[in-house]
Design an enzyme around this catalytic site. Structure first.
Site, PDB file in Angstrom:
ATOM      1  N   TYR A  74      12.457   7.525  15.047  1.00  0.00           N
ATOM      2  CA  TYR A  74      12.181   7.622  13.607  1.00  0.00           C
ATOM      3  C   TYR A  74      13.184   8.559  12.931  1.00  0.00           C
ATOM      4  O   TYR A  74      13.750   8.233  11.883  1.00  0.00           O
ATOM      5  CB  TYR A  74      10.747   8.129  13.408  1.00  0.00           C
ATOM      6  CG  TYR A  74      10.283   8.166  11.971  1.00  0.00           C
ATOM      7  CD1 TYR A  74       9.779   7.025  11.350  1.00  0.00           C
ATOM      8  CD2 TYR A  74      10.331   9.343  11.223  1.00  0.00           C
ATOM      9  CE1 TYR A  74       9.340   7.064  10.026  1.00  0.00           C
ATOM     10  CE2 TYR A  74       9.893   9.394   9.901  1.00  0.00           C
ATOM     11  CZ  TYR A  74       9.400   8.247   9.308  1.00  0.00           C
ATOM     12  OH  TYR A  74       8.961   8.284   7.998  1.00  0.00           O
ATOM     13  N   ASP A 134       8.848  -9.928   5.996  1.00  0.00           N
ATOM     14  CA  ASP A 134       9.157  -8.949   7.046  1.00  0.00           C
ATOM     15  C   ASP A 134      10.626  -8.579   6.879  1.00  0.00           C
ATOM     16  O   ASP A 134      11.511  -9.430   7.017  1.00  0.00           O
ATOM     17  CB  ASP A 134       8.903  -9.582   8.424  1.00  0.00           C
ATOM     18  CG  ASP A 134       9.131  -8.592   9.560  1.00  0.00           C
ATOM     19  OD1 ASP A 134       9.919  -7.631   9.389  1.00  0.00           O
ATOM     20  OD2 ASP A 134       8.531  -8.799  10.629  1.00  0.00           O
ATOM     21  N   VAL A 135      10.898  -7.310   6.576  1.00  0.00           N
ATOM     22  CA  VAL A 135      12.277  -6.911   6.258  1.00  0.00           C
ATOM     23  C   VAL A 135      13.218  -6.971   7.458  1.00  0.00           C
ATOM     24  O   VAL A 135      14.434  -6.848   7.296  1.00  0.00           O
ATOM     25  CB  VAL A 135      12.356  -5.496   5.623  1.00  0.00           C
ATOM     26  CG1 VAL A 135      11.672  -5.467   4.271  1.00  0.00           C
ATOM     27  CG2 VAL A 135      11.799  -4.428   6.561  1.00  0.00           C
ATOM     28  N   LYS A 161      15.915   7.525  10.011  1.00  0.00           N
ATOM     29  CA  LYS A 161      15.885   8.079   8.654  1.00  0.00           C
ATOM     30  C   LYS A 161      17.193   8.802   8.316  1.00  0.00           C
ATOM     31  O   LYS A 161      17.651   8.750   7.169  1.00  0.00           O
ATOM     32  CB  LYS A 161      14.676   8.999   8.497  1.00  0.00           C
ATOM     33  CG  LYS A 161      13.341   8.245   8.522  1.00  0.00           C
ATOM     34  CD  LYS A 161      13.245   7.239   7.365  1.00  0.00           C
ATOM     35  CE  LYS A 161      11.872   6.594   7.276  1.00  0.00           C
ATOM     36  NZ  LYS A 161      11.758   5.644   6.154  1.00  0.00           N
ATOM     37  N   ASN A 176      11.585   0.435   0.880  1.00  0.00           N
ATOM     38  CA  ASN A 176      10.564   1.422   1.264  1.00  0.00           C
ATOM     39  C   ASN A 176       9.882   1.105   2.591  1.00  0.00           C
ATOM     40  O   ASN A 176       9.377   2.021   3.252  1.00  0.00           O
ATOM     41  CB  ASN A 176       9.517   1.471   0.124  1.00  0.00           C
ATOM     42  CG  ASN A 176       8.198   2.061   0.553  1.00  0.00           C
ATOM     43  OD1 ASN A 176       8.065   3.274   0.674  1.00  0.00           O
ATOM     44  ND2 ASN A 176       7.215   1.213   0.818  1.00  0.00           N
ATOM     45  N   ARG A 232       0.855  -1.203   0.000  1.00  0.00           N
ATOM     46  CA  ARG A 232       0.000   0.000   0.000  1.00  0.00           C
ATOM     47  C   ARG A 232       0.886   1.247   0.000  1.00  0.00           C
ATOM     48  O   ARG A 232       2.113   1.153   0.015  1.00  0.00           O
ATOM     49  CB  ARG A 232      -0.927  -0.020   1.217  1.00  0.00           C
ATOM     50  CG  ARG A 232      -0.176   0.127   2.518  1.00  0.00           C
ATOM     51  CD  ARG A 232      -1.117   0.242   3.717  1.00  0.00           C
ATOM     52  NE  ARG A 232      -0.397   0.730   4.863  1.00  0.00           N
ATOM     53  CZ  ARG A 232      -0.582   0.318   6.107  1.00  0.00           C
ATOM     54  NH1 ARG A 232      -1.471  -0.608   6.366  1.00  0.00           N
ATOM     55  NH2 ARG A 232       0.116   0.842   7.095  1.00  0.00           N
ATOM     56  N   ILE A 290       3.100   4.501  -0.430  1.00  0.00           N
ATOM     57  CA  ILE A 290       4.161   4.908  -1.356  1.00  0.00           C
ATOM     58  C   ILE A 290       4.712   3.696  -2.108  1.00  0.00           C
ATOM     59  O   ILE A 290       4.976   3.763  -3.314  1.00  0.00           O
ATOM     60  CB  ILE A 290       5.283   5.629  -0.571  1.00  0.00           C
ATOM     61  CG1 ILE A 290       4.766   6.987  -0.050  1.00  0.00           C
ATOM     62  CG2 ILE A 290       6.535   5.808  -1.436  1.00  0.00           C
ATOM     63  CD1 ILE A 290       5.696   7.673   0.947  1.00  0.00           C
TER      64      ILE A 290
HETATM   65  P1  NDP Z   1       2.246   2.904   4.870  1.00  0.00           P
HETATM   66  O1  NDP Z   1       2.081   2.589   6.306  1.00  0.00           O
HETATM   67  O2  NDP Z   1       1.049   3.253   4.055  1.00  0.00           O
HETATM   68  O3  NDP Z   1       2.947   1.690   4.113  1.00  0.00           O
HETATM   69  C1  NDP Z   1       4.057   1.045   4.637  1.00  0.00           C
HETATM   70  C2  NDP Z   1       3.945  -0.431   4.341  1.00  0.00           C
HETATM   71  O4  NDP Z   1       5.138  -1.052   4.816  1.00  0.00           O
HETATM   72  C3  NDP Z   1       2.764  -1.082   5.079  1.00  0.00           C
HETATM   73  O5  NDP Z   1       2.059  -1.971   4.259  1.00  0.00           O
HETATM   74  C4  NDP Z   1       3.460  -1.788   6.216  1.00  0.00           C
HETATM   75  O6  NDP Z   1       2.778  -2.911   6.744  1.00  0.00           O
HETATM   76  C5  NDP Z   1       4.754  -2.210   5.553  1.00  0.00           C
HETATM   77  N1  NDP Z   1       5.739  -2.602   6.531  1.00  0.00           N
HETATM   78  C6  NDP Z   1       5.952  -2.081   7.760  1.00  0.00           C
HETATM   79  N2  NDP Z   1       6.903  -2.750   8.406  1.00  0.00           N
HETATM   80  C7  NDP Z   1       7.305  -3.732   7.560  1.00  0.00           C
HETATM   81  C8  NDP Z   1       8.260  -4.769   7.665  1.00  0.00           C
HETATM   82  N3  NDP Z   1       8.962  -4.972   8.798  1.00  0.00           N
HETATM   83  N4  NDP Z   1       8.436  -5.583   6.606  1.00  0.00           N
HETATM   84  C9  NDP Z   1       7.724  -5.414   5.482  1.00  0.00           C
HETATM   85  N5  NDP Z   1       6.766  -4.482   5.333  1.00  0.00           N
HETATM   86  C10 NDP Z   1       6.577  -3.636   6.377  1.00  0.00           C
HETATM   87  O7  NDP Z   1       3.318   4.053   4.841  1.00  0.00           O
HETATM   88  P2  NDP Z   1       3.918   4.973   3.665  1.00  0.00           P
HETATM   89  O8  NDP Z   1       3.618   4.399   2.357  1.00  0.00           O
HETATM   90  O9  NDP Z   1       3.560   6.368   3.963  1.00  0.00           O
HETATM   91  O10 NDP Z   1       5.467   4.834   3.996  1.00  0.00           O
HETATM   92  C11 NDP Z   1       6.404   4.246   3.114  1.00  0.00           C
HETATM   93  C12 NDP Z   1       7.794   4.777   3.465  1.00  0.00           C
HETATM   94  O11 NDP Z   1       7.781   6.198   3.323  1.00  0.00           O
HETATM   95  C13 NDP Z   1       8.227   4.511   4.910  1.00  0.00           C
HETATM   96  O12 NDP Z   1       9.581   4.169   4.931  1.00  0.00           O
HETATM   97  C14 NDP Z   1       8.001   5.835   5.591  1.00  0.00           C
HETATM   98  O13 NDP Z   1       8.813   6.015   6.726  1.00  0.00           O
HETATM   99  C15 NDP Z   1       8.358   6.791   4.469  1.00  0.00           C
HETATM  100  N6  NDP Z   1       7.835   8.132   4.660  1.00  0.00           N
HETATM  101  C16 NDP Z   1       6.483   8.343   4.742  1.00  0.00           C
HETATM  102  C17 NDP Z   1       6.002   9.604   4.988  1.00  0.00           C
HETATM  103  C18 NDP Z   1       4.540   9.898   5.130  1.00  0.00           C
HETATM  104  O14 NDP Z   1       4.202  11.002   5.580  1.00  0.00           O
HETATM  105  N7  NDP Z   1       3.644   8.996   4.765  1.00  0.00           N
HETATM  106  C19 NDP Z   1       6.920  10.743   5.146  1.00  0.00           C
HETATM  107  C20 NDP Z   1       8.312  10.409   5.011  1.00  0.00           C
HETATM  108  C21 NDP Z   1       8.736   9.146   4.783  1.00  0.00           C
HETATM  109  P3  NDP Z   1       2.047  -2.811   8.192  1.00  0.00           P
HETATM  110  O15 NDP Z   1       0.666  -2.379   7.901  1.00  0.00           O
HETATM  111  O16 NDP Z   1       2.115  -4.201   8.717  1.00  0.00           O
HETATM  112  O17 NDP Z   1       2.820  -1.840   9.047  1.00  0.00           O
END
Ligand code: NDP
Length: 262
Positions: free
Chosen positions: A168, A73-74, A172, A100, A25, A27
């Site tokens: 966090y 799971d990364v 980052k 990501n 989902r 980004i």
């Molecule tokens: P979302 O929460 O929409 O998507 C992140 C996805 O990563 C989720 O499906 C989540 O699953 C999955 N995930 C989390 N932990 C793991 C793991 N250990 N292994 C595999 N998958 C995992 O967030 P965004 O799309 O917004 O975020 C994507 C990236 O962008 C992240 O790195 C975030 O820090 C970065 N970012 C986002 C910002 C924002 O404002 N949205 C701003 C700056 C950076 P689950 O539901 O289980 O957690």
């Protein structure tokens, strides 16, 4: 030197395979869509099986045919290594990695940060990015080409307010410098490593914040007076993954509606 169509060509990734962590989902899913539209076979990986299923279906409904999905799971380095081996063997190469997957929160003051909160955020956001880069990067180095895009954050450059998120922010900042470090090591061997640093983006992570009281404070600090959409970050990821970015390595591209200007 100048050829008709050369710029269109640079933005294509036909015949390439891209692996996107956290691709179910947000980004990550938009990055998969962008890369698939530019011609790549995409593999989305996420720890959330339901998000993964829905994400894959979304990509198929958008007309993309080469879409694979795997639960991953990364933070589990063994599983990341096995994923890299498996997909490289299956498709001959994984040419693009988008590291990501990330989590945010909880809002916790540094002096009362629970050990578990610190460890968990560092484990997913920094260790998970490193395991992904190392395991997929090895294969790329073996072939002498590849492009890695890590997803950092403006939080690696500034300290957000009013929320307290030292874990966090530190993770980052680590992602950005990890990106530069690997870029320097791997540049002579054909692998580029770059990062995008998003501002507040309307996904599950920040969407409710953007629409809530805290969002008013965030937008007041944002020159464009708006949050970003995940496709606006996916465009940057696509650029960094393509030959259009052939001279870029170790770059951290900030896409934040101007937040870090002020
Ligand atoms: P979302 O929460 O929409 O998507 C992140 C996805 O990563 C989720 O499906 C989540 O699953 C999955 N995930 C989390 N932990 C793991 C793991 N250990 N292994 C595999 N998958 C995992 O967030 P965004 O799309 O917004 O975020 C994507 C990236 O962008 C992240 O790195 C975030 O820090 C970065 N970012 C986002 C910002 C924002 O404002 N949205 C701003 C700056 C950076 P689950 O539901 O289980 O957690």
């Amino acid at each position: 030197m100048l050829e008709a169509g050369m710029y269109q060509e640079k933005y294509r990734v036909d015949g390439k395979t891209a692996f996107i962590t956290g691709g179910g989902r947000g980004i990550g899913l938009c990055a998969a869509h962008a890369l698939a539209e530019a011609g790549a076979r995409v593999i989305i990986a996420d720890r959330d099986a339901e998000a993964l299923r829905a994400g894959r279906q979304t990509l198929i409904d958008l007309g993309h045919r080469s879409v694979e999905a795997m639960v991953l799971d990364v933070t589990n380095v063994g599983d990341v290594g096995r994923a890299a081996d498996t997909w490289n063997a299956t498709f001959g190469s994984v040419d693009i990695l988008v590291a990501n997957a990330g989590i945010a929160w909880p809002d916790t003051g540094g002096e009362e940060m629970p050990d578990e909160a610190w460890r968990t955020v560092i484990d997913v956001n920094l260790n998970g990015v490193f395991w992904s880069c190392r395991e997929f990067g090895r294969h790329m180095l073996g072939r002498g080409h590849g492009a890695i895009v890590t997803v950092g954050s403006m939080s690696g450059l500034i300290s957000n307010r009013p929320q307290r998120q030292a874990h966090y922010n530190a993770a980052k900042a680590g992602v950005h410098h990890l990106t530069r470090s690997l870029a320097a090591e791997w540049a002579p061997r054909g692998v580029r490593v770059n990062s995008v640093a998003p501002g507040y983006i309307d996904t599950a992570m920040s969407g409710s914040g953007l629409r809530g009281e805290i969002g008013k404070l965030w937008l007041n600090d944002t020159p464009m007076q708006r949050g970003g959409r995940p496709d606006e970050i996916a465009s940057v990821i696509l650029f960094l993954a393509t030959d259009a970015a052939s001279l870029l390595t170790g770059s951290v591209i900030v896409a934040d509606a101007g937040f870090t200007i002020w």
